[in-house]
Design a protein around this motif. Structure first.
Motif, mmCIF file in Angstrom:
data_model
loop_
_atom_site.group_PDB
_atom_site.id
_atom_site.type_symbol
_atom_site.label_atom_id
_atom_site.label_comp_id
_atom_site.label_asym_id
_atom_site.label_seq_id
_atom_site.Cartn_x
_atom_site.Cartn_y
_atom_site.Cartn_z
ATOM 1 N N PHE A 5 0.800 -1.215 0.000
ATOM 2 C CA PHE A 5 0.000 0.000 0.000
ATOM 3 C C PHE A 5 0.838 1.273 0.000
ATOM 4 O O PHE A 5 0.291 2.375 0.069
ATOM 5 C CB PHE A 5 -0.940 0.015 1.215
ATOM 6 C CG PHE A 5 -1.999 -1.041 1.174
ATOM 7 C CD1 PHE A 5 -2.993 -0.997 0.221
ATOM 8 C CD2 PHE A 5 -2.006 -2.080 2.086
ATOM 9 C CE1 PHE A 5 -3.976 -1.973 0.169
ATOM 10 C CE2 PHE A 5 -2.979 -3.062 2.050
ATOM 11 C CZ PHE A 5 -3.972 -3.001 1.087
ATOM 12 N N ARG A 21 -0.110 4.624 -1.932
ATOM 13 C CA ARG A 21 -1.450 4.564 -2.512
ATOM 14 C C ARG A 21 -2.422 5.479 -1.758
ATOM 15 O O ARG A 21 -2.202 5.836 -0.607
ATOM 16 C CB ARG A 21 -1.977 3.132 -2.492
ATOM 17 C CG ARG A 21 -1.157 2.153 -3.344
ATOM 18 C CD ARG A 21 -1.889 0.840 -3.492
ATOM 19 N NE ARG A 21 -1.110 -0.170 -4.202
ATOM 20 C CZ ARG A 21 -1.566 -1.363 -4.530
ATOM 21 N NH1 ARG A 21 -2.811 -1.698 -4.229
ATOM 22 N NH2 ARG A 21 -0.805 -2.231 -5.164
ATOM 23 N N TYR A 41 -5.442 6.447 0.407
ATOM 24 C CA TYR A 41 -6.156 5.756 1.493
ATOM 25 C C TYR A 41 -7.641 5.612 1.158
ATOM 26 O O TYR A 41 -8.211 4.520 1.292
ATOM 27 C CB TYR A 41 -5.986 6.528 2.807
ATOM 28 C CG TYR A 41 -6.795 5.952 3.937
ATOM 29 C CD1 TYR A 41 -6.409 4.778 4.566
ATOM 30 C CD2 TYR A 41 -7.961 6.579 4.369
ATOM 31 C CE1 TYR A 41 -7.163 4.233 5.589
ATOM 32 C CE2 TYR A 41 -8.716 6.046 5.392
ATOM 33 C CZ TYR A 41 -8.310 4.874 6.003
ATOM 34 O OH TYR A 41 -9.069 4.335 7.013
ATOM 35 N N TYR A 58 -9.172 5.578 -1.682
ATOM 36 C CA TYR A 58 -9.411 4.645 -2.789
ATOM 37 C C TYR A 58 -9.280 3.206 -2.317
ATOM 38 O O TYR A 58 -10.116 2.354 -2.648
ATOM 39 C CB TYR A 58 -8.424 4.928 -3.920
ATOM 40 C CG TYR A 58 -8.517 3.940 -5.070
ATOM 41 C CD1 TYR A 58 -9.519 4.044 -6.018
ATOM 42 C CD2 TYR A 58 -7.600 2.894 -5.179
ATOM 43 C CE1 TYR A 58 -9.616 3.134 -7.064
ATOM 44 C CE2 TYR A 58 -7.688 1.984 -6.216
ATOM 45 C CZ TYR A 58 -8.696 2.100 -7.160
ATOM 46 O OH TYR A 58 -8.787 1.194 -8.184
ATOM 47 N N GLU A 59 -8.236 2.909 -1.540
ATOM 48 C CA GLU A 59 -8.001 1.528 -1.120
ATOM 49 C C GLU A 59 -9.050 1.054 -0.112
ATOM 50 O O GLU A 59 -9.419 -0.115 -0.102
ATOM 51 C CB GLU A 59 -6.591 1.396 -0.521
ATOM 52 C CG GLU A 59 -5.460 1.688 -1.493
ATOM 53 C CD GLU A 59 -5.478 0.773 -2.708
ATOM 54 O OE1 GLU A 59 -5.935 -0.381 -2.591
ATOM 55 O OE2 GLU A 59 -5.035 1.215 -3.784
ATOM 56 N N ARG A 86 -11.867 0.148 -2.225
ATOM 57 C CA ARG A 86 -11.534 -1.003 -3.057
ATOM 58 C C ARG A 86 -11.600 -2.305 -2.271
ATOM 59 O O ARG A 86 -12.065 -3.331 -2.762
ATOM 60 C CB ARG A 86 -10.133 -0.816 -3.640
ATOM 61 C CG ARG A 86 -9.675 -1.955 -4.551
ATOM 62 C CD ARG A 86 -8.251 -1.717 -5.004
ATOM 63 N NE ARG A 86 -7.776 -2.774 -5.863
ATOM 64 C CZ ARG A 86 -6.517 -2.903 -6.262
ATOM 65 N NH1 ARG A 86 -5.623 -2.010 -5.877
ATOM 66 N NH2 ARG A 86 -6.147 -3.894 -7.036
ATOM 67 N N TYR A 87 -11.104 -2.282 -1.024
ATOM 68 C CA TYR A 87 -11.054 -3.498 -0.217
ATOM 69 C C TYR A 87 -12.154 -3.517 0.850
ATOM 70 O O TYR A 87 -11.979 -4.106 1.911
ATOM 71 C CB TYR A 87 -9.679 -3.627 0.437
ATOM 72 C CG TYR A 87 -8.591 -3.991 -0.556
ATOM 73 C CD1 TYR A 87 -8.387 -5.309 -0.943
ATOM 74 C CD2 TYR A 87 -7.793 -3.014 -1.113
ATOM 75 C CE1 TYR A 87 -7.410 -5.635 -1.859
ATOM 76 C CE2 TYR A 87 -6.796 -3.327 -2.033
ATOM 77 C CZ TYR A 87 -6.614 -4.644 -2.406
ATOM 78 O OH TYR A 87 -5.641 -4.965 -3.314
ATOM 79 N N GLN A 135 2.628 -0.129 6.506
ATOM 80 C CA GLN A 135 1.569 -1.061 6.890
ATOM 81 C C GLN A 135 2.095 -2.077 7.903
ATOM 82 O O GLN A 135 3.262 -2.463 7.891
ATOM 83 C CB GLN A 135 1.030 -1.774 5.652
ATOM 84 C CG GLN A 135 2.060 -2.587 4.869
ATOM 85 C CD GLN A 135 1.559 -2.926 3.475
ATOM 86 O OE1 GLN A 135 1.488 -2.057 2.606
ATOM 87 N NE2 GLN A 135 1.203 -4.189 3.257
#
Length: 581
Positions: free
Chosen positions: A422, A425, A427, A429-430, A433-434, A458
């Protein structure tokens, strides 16, 4: 200012006929509370105010309508009635002179709280803040209108309680949102079935955020605490923290699973609250234990964070080994005798195996002697013994690494995924996404390397195979620790303060008499344009809003009692909108 409209002031639906509304029953002739704004009041040249939905020591909540967006909204007005008042027929709030300083302090906290919530508008389980503005010597917050009912009403309309599987499905994403709110430095202090709403999509939304004084007894503001759901420290001068909200959410789960509201904290003594599993036998034991640990009276003994609460709540307890049917009705003495008998049988079995091994070795030795004579049989005998001894003990080998799998395919099994990297990337969006696959617990820090909203650091390394629903702690950048103050030339106070909020610059707003800019625009700041502001250490700047005036007359001189001249300047006292000076 009153805005003429055909909308019903009770539900904000179009009403073109006389008499009560056929949808909600509201009538324009219904009496209004004079302390609060009259229906059809027009705010910020955009929002129509409807009837009062609720009110407490912090202020009032109205149903409203956004004429620009064409949608229903909820409008919250800051009006602590112990510090200020509104005269009948007026919209302006009058502050008690002796309470002016305290009113300004609480008003500033109210604005800061809701501006921080406005930055979190991407969270789907919090009532979204759409706008914050000052008017009528106070501040207003515009929220999204929630199509749904309170959890309190939802439980009352159903069987009264819920099964754990149903609670688990409904609350799991809500827990994540609460953790994110805490990471942003916000405490709720009022989590209860009255402040949690169930939407028409069967999702939970948290409402009812308030300044700390409105949720703690013994302050100058009338306190609103929810009996059975408020933590004991809210009744005293003890420090509130994330553990205060843990108490609230644990009490909510207690109510959902048992159908009973927990005993009010100040009325509880050590052990007079029944465990959930004692009220409802269908509640799993580990769930009951976690809820009770979240309801501990002492903050030191209570679960401290939502992360710990969720981890313990969803950790799988070790299943108990089933008892064989033939042992279910045996006495302790009979069970002990059977265990002793089993031990004896095991010893005899081992002795038998050793005897068999000895016989095999002996036979092989004799066989070698007959075939090759004494001189040539010795190595074979030795080899045979070595082979037999080796086969009778476990072979020690170094563990081998599992076969590598391709990092491009994150799915290993139906319930397992390979964790991506991550670093760098987005935050937001992820998280989207998840969704329902990874629970992110962010820690927000300032970083000169990563842009605002980017992730790094992470807790679980990339390329690790994890189960769906895993919790990953992640660091999210709040942007650089120091930022240059942007230009305010020709900008209104609303636009400029919105720009400051995007840059995480803490500010306060004051009005001053000035002709350097148009009324309502920024005249100056306490820091020069382009100078660095230390946002990491909460450096606060003052934004001065211009209020144009006509120059006063030249000073005149008068003779004082002692015969000397005094210079007398007559100046009009001006109070700016939303600011007490």
């Amino acid at each position: 200012m009153i805005k003429e409209t055909s909308l019903c002031m009770g539900c904000m639906n179009d009403k073109t006929y006389d008499g009560p509304c056929k949808l909600c029953g509201y009538s324009d002739d219904a009496p209004c509370i004079p302390t609060y704004m009259a229906p059809k009041t027009f705010l910020a040249e955009r929002y129509i105010v409807g009837k009062v939905i609720s009110y407490n020591g912090e202020g009032a909540i109205y149903i409203g309508y956004d004429t620009a967006a064409g949608i229903k909204v909820t409008i919250k007005e800051f009006m602590p009635d112990t510090l200020c008042m509104r005269k009948k027929g007026e919209t302006e709030i009058t502050v008690e002179p002796s309470s002016a300083a305290l009113y300004k302090t609480y008003l500033s906290e109210f604005i800061d709280l809701n501006r921080t919530l406005m930055k979190l508008r991407g969270m789907s389980h919090v009532q979204t803040v759409l706008d914050v503005f000052c008017e009528n010597n106070t501040a207003y917050v515009v929220f999204e209108y929630i199509n749904g009912i309170s959890l309190k009403t939802y439980l009352a309309n159903s069987t009264g309680d819920m099964a754990w599987e149903q609670v688990k499905e409904l609350f799991s994403p809500f827990f994540t949102t609460l953790s994110l709110i805490h990471s942003a430095g916000i405490l709720h202090r009022g989590i209860s079935p009255s402040t949690i709403f169930v939407t028409d999509k069967m999702e939970l939304k948290l409402t009812g955020f308030a300044i700390s004084a409105a949720r703690t007894t013994g302050t100058e503001v009338a306190c609103e605490v929810f009996a059975g759901f408020a933590a004991p420290e809210q009744y005293t001068n003890e420090i509130n923290g994330t553990w205060t909200d843990v108490y609230g959410i644990a009490a909510v789960l207690y109510r959902c699973l048992t159908g009973c509201t927990p005993t009010e904290a100040i009325a509880r003594s050590g052990g007079n609250l029944l465990e959930p599993m004692m009220v409802n036998r269908n509640i799993p034991e580990n769930i009951s234990n976690v809820i009770m640990d979240g309801l501990q009276l002492s903050p030191e003994d209570r679960i401290r964070t939502m992360t710990e609460f969720v981890d313990r709540l969803f950790s799988q307890p070790k299943p108990a080994e089933p008892v064989p049917a033939d042992k279910q009705h045996l006495t302790r003495r009979e069970i002990k005798q059977r265990k002793e008998r089993a031990k004896t049988i095991a010893v005899l079995a081992i002795a038998g195996m050793v005897l068999v091994a000895f016989v095999v070795v002996f036979v092989l030795t004799l066989n070698g002697a007959f075939q090759g004579g004494n001189s040539s049989s010795q190595p074979e005998t030795s080899e045979a013994v070595t082979t037999e001894e080796t086969s009778s003990t476990p072979e020690e080998t170094e563990p081998t690494d599992p076969p590598a799998t391709s990092s491009t395919d994150p799915v290993v099994t139906g319930d397992t995924l390979r964790l991506p990297d991550f670093d760098g990337r987005s935050y937001d969006y992820e998280v989207e996404r998840y969704k329902n696959k990874i629970t992110f617990v962010p820690t927000y820090v300032y970083s000169d390397e990563y842009a605002n909203g980017q992730m790094f650091g992470q807790s679980i390394p990339a390329e690790t195979d994890v189960t769906t629903g895993v919790t990953v702690e992640i660091t999210v950048s709040k942007g650089p620790s120091k930022v240059a103050l942007p230009s305010y030339t020709g900008m209104s106070s609303e636009k400029y303060t919105a720009e400051l909020s995007k840059l995480n610059i803490k500010y306060s707003v004051e009005t001053e008499r000035s002709n350097d800019a148009e009324t309502g625009n920024v005249a100056r700041c306490s820091v020069e344009i382009g100078d660095l502001v230390d946002v990491e250490n909460n450096q606060e700047i003052i934004v001065y809003i211009a209020e144009n005036y006509t120059p006063t007359a030249e000073p005149t001189e008068e003779i004082s009692d002692d015969g000397s001249y005094e210079e007398i300047i007559t100046e009009e006292i001006v109070t700016g909108e939303g600011i007490i000076e």
